[in-house]
Enzyme design. Structure first.
Site, PDB file in Angstrom:
ATOM      1  N   HIS A 174       4.732  10.179 -11.924  1.00 43.10           N
ATOM      2  CA  HIS A 174       4.885   8.747 -12.169  1.00 43.10           C
ATOM      3  C   HIS A 174       6.330   8.288 -12.070  1.00 43.10           C
ATOM      4  O   HIS A 174       6.649   7.157 -12.468  1.00 43.10           O
ATOM      5  CB  HIS A 174       4.323   8.404 -13.553  1.00 43.10           C
ATOM      6  CG  HIS A 174       2.904   8.836 -13.739  1.00 43.10           C
ATOM      7  ND1 HIS A 174       2.562  10.041 -14.328  1.00 43.10           N
ATOM      8  CD2 HIS A 174       1.743   8.253 -13.367  1.00 43.10           C
ATOM      9  CE1 HIS A 174       1.236  10.164 -14.332  1.00 43.10           C
ATOM     10  NE2 HIS A 174       0.730   9.093 -13.761  1.00 43.10           N
ATOM     11  N   HIS A 194       0.308   4.465 -10.973  1.00 42.27           N
ATOM     12  CA  HIS A 194      -0.530   3.641 -10.106  1.00 42.27           C
ATOM     13  C   HIS A 194       0.345   2.592  -9.418  1.00 42.27           C
ATOM     14  O   HIS A 194       1.213   1.985 -10.028  1.00 42.27           O
ATOM     15  CB  HIS A 194      -1.675   2.982 -10.890  1.00 42.27           C
ATOM     16  CG  HIS A 194      -1.281   2.095 -12.039  1.00 42.27           C
ATOM     17  ND1 HIS A 194      -0.640   2.560 -13.177  1.00 42.27           N
ATOM     18  CD2 HIS A 194      -1.406   0.753 -12.213  1.00 42.27           C
ATOM     19  CE1 HIS A 194      -0.425   1.566 -14.018  1.00 42.27           C
ATOM     20  NE2 HIS A 194      -0.871   0.440 -13.452  1.00 42.27           N
ATOM     21  N   GLY A 196      -5.312   1.050  -7.319  1.00 42.20           N
ATOM     22  CA  GLY A 196      -5.513  -0.265  -6.742  1.00 42.20           C
ATOM     23  C   GLY A 196      -5.399  -0.308  -5.230  1.00 42.20           C
ATOM     24  O   GLY A 196      -5.087  -1.350  -4.658  1.00 42.20           O
TER      25      GLY A 196
END
Length: 205
Positions: free
Chosen positions: A104, A124, A158
């Site tokens: 991340h 994400h 997404g």
């Protein structure tokens, strides 16, 4: 070639997951079994059944700390960021497998690569229903991670058809999709659409 990963949603029964995985297998490069409520025995059993259905071992990834049976049946192992220190041990136990790690940040990406990760999944990237209320890390961080390491970086979070081009332009080597394929009303058609978008992007880079 740009890679298409699909990841189980954690919301389907084994039989449903198995049927979807078999159906979409021809269109994807990797199928991740990520079922946090399953025992290692359950995961090993479904991976073996997927292999027996004709899916190549090289496409099957177990997300989590693997048992000896999973090391034997799967083609890859993928660890969460907080377990990246296990990378050397798992590589020693599962020498023939591709070992990946979720990251991340640039710092985590460099650490995972140094520990021997063969592939990274970063996210994400965009807002996603699987991470409600959490701010996405965005394209700028994705690009920074891709530039910071030499191993392939797969973008997750997404990922829609309309933003595939943007993540590839940032240097990602592919995309990972959960509900967009495994949870889609028509999983095969969804997988084909993602594959077609990746192939178009691959021809342009």
């Amino acid at each position: 070639m740009l890679e298409l990963h699909t990841i189980s949603t954690g919301k389907q029964c084994p039989e449903k997951l198995e049927s979807i995985a078999i159906a979409v297998a021809p269109q994807v490069d990797w199928i991740h079994i990520r079922e946090r409520n399953w025992s290692s025995y359950m995961a090993a059993e479904i991976i073996l059944r997927l292999r027996e259905s004709g899916i190549s071992q090289s496409k099957l990834v177990y997300n989590g700390t693997p048992s000896d049976e999973i090391c034997e049946y799967a083609g890859g192992i993928h660890l969460p960021e907080h377990k990246m220190t296990l990378l050397p041990d798992i590589q020693a136990r599962c020498k023939q497998l591709v070992i990946g790690c979720s990251v991340h940040s640039v710092k985590a990406a460099r650490e995972a690569e140094a520990l021997g990760a063969d592939r990274l999944i970063f996210g994400h990237v965009f807002e996603t229903e699987s991470k409600p209320g959490l701010k996405p890390r965005g394209l700028e961080q994705l690009e920074s991670v891709c530039q910071a390491v030499t191993v392939p970086v797969i973008a997750i979070g997404g990922i829609k058809l309309e933003n595939v081009q943007r993540v590839i332009e940032c240097g990602a080597s592919g995309i990972a999709v959960l509900s967009g394929i495994m949870g889609a009303e028509k999983p095969v058609q969804a997988a084909i659409s993602y594959r077609n978008h990746l192939e178009k992007r691959g021809q342009l880079i």
